[in-house]
Design a protein around this motif. Structure first.
Motif, PDB file in Angstrom:
ATOM      1  N   PHE A 115       0.839  -1.201   0.000  1.00  0.00           N
ATOM      2  CA  PHE A 115       0.000   0.000   0.000  1.00  0.00           C
ATOM      3  C   PHE A 115       0.876   1.254   0.000  1.00  0.00           C
ATOM      4  O   PHE A 115       0.586   2.246  -0.678  1.00  0.00           O
ATOM      5  CB  PHE A 115      -0.885  -0.036   1.244  1.00  0.00           C
ATOM      6  N   TYR A 116       1.988   1.212   0.756  1.00  0.00           N
ATOM      7  CA  TYR A 116       2.855   2.382   0.869  1.00  0.00           C
ATOM      8  C   TYR A 116       3.914   2.452  -0.229  1.00  0.00           C
ATOM      9  O   TYR A 116       4.159   3.502  -0.819  1.00  0.00           O
ATOM     10  CB  TYR A 116       3.556   2.374   2.230  1.00  0.00           C
ATOM     11  N   LEU A 117       4.565   1.303  -0.506  1.00  0.00           N
ATOM     12  CA  LEU A 117       5.724   1.324  -1.385  1.00  0.00           C
ATOM     13  C   LEU A 117       5.364   1.277  -2.860  1.00  0.00           C
ATOM     14  O   LEU A 117       6.120   1.760  -3.710  1.00  0.00           O
ATOM     15  CB  LEU A 117       6.649   0.145  -1.053  1.00  0.00           C
ATOM     16  N   LYS A 118       4.220   0.671  -3.186  1.00  0.00           N
ATOM     17  CA  LYS A 118       3.884   0.486  -4.599  1.00  0.00           C
ATOM     18  C   LYS A 118       2.596   1.230  -4.927  1.00  0.00           C
ATOM     19  O   LYS A 118       2.616   2.386  -5.312  1.00  0.00           O
ATOM     20  CB  LYS A 118       3.794  -1.001  -4.923  1.00  0.00           C
ATOM     21  N   SER A 147      -2.102  -3.439  -3.720  1.00  0.00           N
ATOM     22  CA  SER A 147      -2.427  -3.914  -2.381  1.00  0.00           C
ATOM     23  C   SER A 147      -3.816  -4.540  -2.356  1.00  0.00           C
ATOM     24  O   SER A 147      -4.022  -5.619  -1.779  1.00  0.00           O
ATOM     25  CB  SER A 147      -2.358  -2.755  -1.387  1.00  0.00           C
ATOM     26  N   LEU A 148      -4.781  -3.871  -3.006  1.00  0.00           N
ATOM     27  CA  LEU A 148      -6.144  -4.396  -3.061  1.00  0.00           C
ATOM     28  C   LEU A 148      -6.196  -5.723  -3.810  1.00  0.00           C
ATOM     29  O   LEU A 148      -6.893  -6.663  -3.404  1.00  0.00           O
ATOM     30  CB  LEU A 148      -7.053  -3.369  -3.727  1.00  0.00           C
ATOM     31  N   LEU A 176     -10.108  -0.216   0.346  1.00  0.00           N
ATOM     32  CA  LEU A 176     -11.181   0.340  -0.497  1.00  0.00           C
ATOM     33  C   LEU A 176     -11.586   1.729  -0.026  1.00  0.00           C
ATOM     34  O   LEU A 176     -11.833   2.635  -0.834  1.00  0.00           O
ATOM     35  CB  LEU A 176     -12.400  -0.596  -0.470  1.00  0.00           C
ATOM     36  N   LEU A 177     -11.637   1.893   1.283  1.00  0.00           N
ATOM     37  CA  LEU A 177     -11.987   3.199   1.831  1.00  0.00           C
ATOM     38  C   LEU A 177     -10.942   4.245   1.456  1.00  0.00           C
ATOM     39  O   LEU A 177     -11.275   5.373   1.061  1.00  0.00           O
ATOM     40  CB  LEU A 177     -12.120   3.104   3.352  1.00  0.00           C
ATOM     41  N   LYS A 178      -9.656   3.874   1.548  1.00  0.00           N
ATOM     42  CA  LYS A 178      -8.587   4.796   1.181  1.00  0.00           C
ATOM     43  C   LYS A 178      -8.639   5.160  -0.310  1.00  0.00           C
ATOM     44  O   LYS A 178      -8.239   6.248  -0.714  1.00  0.00           O
ATOM     45  CB  LYS A 178      -7.226   4.174   1.511  1.00  0.00           C
TER      46      LYS A 178
END
Length: 624
Positions: free
Chosen positions: A489-492, A497-498, A521-523
């Motif tokens: 989620f942070y690096l790519k 991530s999903l 999904l919320l993010k």
């Protein structure tokens, strides 16, 4: 020899005990002084101390009740009131820093060693008065002193002293040996205090149980001590004479076990049918399991070269090995030897009794497949300490004093070195799990905890490396998948991530993977879909209070405080007997609702879709 005369002329004088006690204090403080600067570590310190609101306030009767009542966290349903009371006293008088909890840990360990020392010193003296032990007074004092010093130096105790959450171990051991001391004292001939001493021993057993359930091995030692010191022959006469006493121990043990079982079922819905499954996990037949246990415990009690001071998860251990046969043979031999040596070598019987008294609470569990902790050897390591002291006394008696002193000094040196080597592992969460990986490279749970630790420190690249290692060892673990999704989620990208979480739903449809998927999904701005995923997850699983609290936190994140309040209230209702109090969250949510109702409507902000690293997405291990 009449014991009253022996008592006046042969027992150690108080100044001697004072000097020995002072030496114990100096040795233990010197050994563990470096731990004063150590921090809290995860395993358990956050839940047991840092976030445990029940220990935060003992200024009122209600606060004291919160300390003493049963605890009920998800997956943990227990009642150890003296442990919580001890931690609450530290918090009340010294604050919430890790250093504040160290002095009392040192104190209880010192008291434990002193109690063990006094128990052995008195036992040696009584055996000598009955002509069952042919040692001089000075030899007896030195043997008791060395045994206690070896006990204090044993590496098994590193975890109990250095790990703040292990206060229960120190309390239990102290009361265990204090009770044995009073039981031995009750064997003074024609002593008016005999009944009082037995009652005191029973009381200390109760205190030990209220510290940690592992004290259930204490009644075994009562029988062993009585059998060794009883002058009358005949098993029937022996049992008849102590029927009332043993019935009292049996009744107390049964009542405590039933109460603890009820608590273990837990208000969170664990259920009685799942208690045994969660505690006793068989992998192979019971004889195989017991044989493996005894073999390993004997080896590590006497030669603690590579102790593992942490839980091991899903290690592949074979039961079709020589160690099984060796362990079963050793166990049978120990039991037969204990009976045979009652009169011929009473100290051997006491040592064997101590070994099994420590092992009794966990015999038949499966530490090699699900978990293993060397703290189960807490009482058992008194056996090698006693046998080593016995060997010292024998050498001294046959005039090999130089060999005796050299042997004891060497053993004390090596055990102390092993302890000093293991103590630094408890300096922080990072050092703990790095030490774990050094001893067991395939320990996936260590990689997972290191990943969470690095995320908390903002070291996402290092966390990603740990996530990869975790998945390589255990590719279907929801914990490994979620930590990898977090670092991705942070690096790519959020999309990658999903995708990882969606592809992993086959392994876990209603737990951490689904909840983390909803958060991603919320993010990404898909609020409705996130709510749908989270709601479906909650519907399809047995809901615990912590699940409701996590769901409430999710509702707060999407600005639904009314729903969050409803969930927090339900969590509080489920957890009314638990250690965690939701009043703070409920109060904060109500304030948020008032603020929302009084503030003018603002246009909803759209998610730009850019990556953000301001805070990690809530993980199921993090309390809201």
């Amino acid at each position: 020899m009449e014991f009253s005369k022996f008592r006046k002329t042969e027992t150690p004088q108080r100044p001697v005990f004072f000097v020995e006690t002072l030496l114990f204090v100096v040795f233990i403080i010197a050994l563990y002084a470096q731990t004063v600067s150590y921090s809290f570590v995860s395993f358990d310190d956050p839940a047991v101390i840092v976030h445990n609101e029940s220990i935060w306030d003992i200024s009122s009767l209600e606060g004291i009740w919160n300390v003493l009542k049963p605890e009920s966290r998800e997956g943990l349903h227990e009642w150890m009131p003296l442990k919580n009371l001890s931690l609450a006293l530290d918090y009340a008088y010294f604050g919430d820093s890790p250093t504040a909890f160290r002095p009392q840990a040192f104190l209880w360990y010192i008291l434990c060693v002193i109690a063990f020392h006094r128990f052995l010193a008195l036992l040696f003296d009584i055996l000598a008065s009955r002509s069952l032990l042919h040692w001089t007074g000075s030899t007896r004092r030195l043997a008791a002193f060395f045994a206690a010093l070896l006990f204090a130096a044993h590496p098994v105790h590193v975890q109990s002293v250095a790990w703040l959450s292990s206060r229960k171990d120190l309390l239990m051991m102290t009361f265990f040996f204090a009770g044995l001391y009073h039981q031995v004292y009750s064997h003074y001939d024609e002593n008016r205090e005999r009944t009082g001493r037995k009652a005191t021993a029973l009381f200390f057993y109760l205190l030990a149980l209220l510290s940690k359930p592992s004290a259930v091995g204490f009644p075994l030692m009562i029988v062993v001590v009585d059998a060794v010191l009883e002058k009358e022959a005949g098993i029937l006469a022996f049992l008849h004479k102590r029927l009332t006493l043993y019935a009292g121990y049996f009744a107390l043990t049964l009542a405590y076990s039933l109460l603890y079982l009820k608590i273990a079922a837990g208000p969170d819905g664990m259920g009685l049918e799942n208690v045994a499954e969660g505690v006793v996990i068989f992998n192979g037949s019971l004889p195989q399991l017991v044989g493996q246990q005894i073999s390993s415990y004997v080896a590590w009690a006497f030669w603690p070269v590579k102790l593992t001071h942490y839980p091991l998860f899903e290690l592949a251990e074979t039961y079709a090995s020589f160690s099984v046969l060796a362990g079963l043979s050793a166990g049978l031999l120990l039991i037969v030897s204990a009976v045979y040596c009652i009169r011929r070598a009473p100290l051997a019987t006491v040592a064997i009794g101590l070994f099994f008294a420590g092992l009794l609470p966990v015999i038949g569990q499966a530490p090699f497949r699900q978990y293993y902790e060397v703290r189960y050897l807490l009482i058992s390591v008194a056996a090698p300490a006693l046998l080593a002291a016995w060997f010292f006394a024998y050498l001294a008696t046959v005039r090999l004093k130089i060999v005796a002193w050299t042997t004891m000094a060497s053993l004390l040196f090596f055990w102390t070195v092993f302890s000093l080597r293991d103590i630094p592992a408890w300096a922080s969460t990072e050092t703990l799990w790095m030490d774990a990986l050094a001893k067991e490279p395939r320990l996936w749970i260590a990689h997972r905890h290191l990943g969470l630790y690095y995320v908390g420190k903002g070291l996402v690249a290092k966390a990603d490396a740990q996530a990869d290692a975790c998945l390589k060892i255990n590719p279907t673990s929801e914990d490994c998948i979620c930590i990898k999704a977090m670092t991705t989620f942070y690096l790519k990208s959020r999309e990658e991530s999903l995708k990882l979480l969606e592809n992993s739903m086959q392994y876990n449809r209603t737990g951490k993977i689904g909840d983390n998927m909803a958060l991603v999904l919320l993010k990404m701005g898909h609020k409705e879909k996130a709510m749908e995923v989270y709601a479906r997850n909650m519907e399809n699983r047995a809901v615990h209070a912590s699940d409701l609290a996590q769901y409430a936190a999710f509702m707060l994140s999407i600005e639904e405080p009314e729903k969050a309040l409803e969930l927090f209230l339900k969590a509080r209702e489920i957890r009314e007997n638990g250690a965690y109090d939701y009043e703070r969250e409920i109060k904060a949510v109500r304030e948020a609702i008032e603020k929302k109702n009084s503030a003018p409507d603002e246009p909803e902000k759209e998610d730009s879709g850019e990556k953000s690293v301001e805070t990690p997405p809530p993980d199921m291990d993090q309390h809201p």
